[in-house]
Design an enzyme around this catalytic site. Sequence first.
Site, PDB file in Angstrom:
ATOM      1  N   ASP A 108       0.858  -0.957  -0.041  1.00  0.00           N
ATOM      2  CA  ASP A 108      -0.140   0.018  -0.053  1.00  0.00           C
ATOM      3  C   ASP A 108       0.732   1.224   0.085  1.00  0.00           C
ATOM      4  O   ASP A 108       1.938   1.264   0.540  1.00  0.00           O
ATOM      5  CB  ASP A 108      -0.921  -0.001   1.146  1.00  0.00           C
ATOM      6  CG  ASP A 108      -2.037  -1.011   1.181  1.00  0.00           C
ATOM      7  OD1 ASP A 108      -2.468  -1.308   0.206  1.00  0.00           O
ATOM      8  OD2 ASP A 108      -2.530  -1.565   2.186  1.00  0.00           O
ATOM      9  N   ASP A 122      -6.902  -0.926  -4.883  1.00  0.00           N
ATOM     10  CA  ASP A 122      -8.083  -0.617  -3.960  1.00  0.00           C
ATOM     11  C   ASP A 122      -8.914   0.552  -4.518  1.00  0.00           C
ATOM     12  O   ASP A 122     -10.178   0.292  -4.384  1.00  0.00           O
ATOM     13  CB  ASP A 122      -7.583  -0.233  -2.456  1.00  0.00           C
ATOM     14  CG  ASP A 122      -6.908  -1.343  -1.902  1.00  0.00           C
ATOM     15  OD1 ASP A 122      -7.039  -2.712  -2.221  1.00  0.00           O
ATOM     16  OD2 ASP A 122      -6.151  -0.745  -1.065  1.00  0.00           O
TER      17      ASP A 122
END
Length: 147
Positions: A108, A122
Amino acid sequence: MAVIAGLALVADQIVKWSVRATIPRGDDWLSVWQLALGHNQNDGIAFGLFAGAGRAVGVVTALVLPLVVLALGLFARARLLAAVSAGLLLGGGASNLSDRVLRGEVTDYIEVGLWPSFNLADVAIVCGACLLLWIIGQDEDERTAPR
């Protein structure tokens, strides 16, 4: 659908590779106001939920993804926006699944305020899901409209 999925997957993987290659894990490279670009690892699902369940999430995703591909492919056959929605969902899901399979966790890199860090995959998944819900809502409006 396949083109959008491929673009979402490749774009996310390029950014993840770049983040892993240039930013030490846990550090931020750029921080402006409430937005930062950093290097974080997530072994749960989107937005840090179910931390520690990376392998189980990967197995479930790998089992469910073919069914999702089939269902979305059938739904998207005659609708451009449905194909875009399906492509975003599939590309984002495939990108995060490839991280889980290859690394056991997902990279991330986008940080916004107190929100858990996330990545382009995402974003693709959330945008694809919202677009799909909007399409379904439009279809429902057409079915229930007086004639």
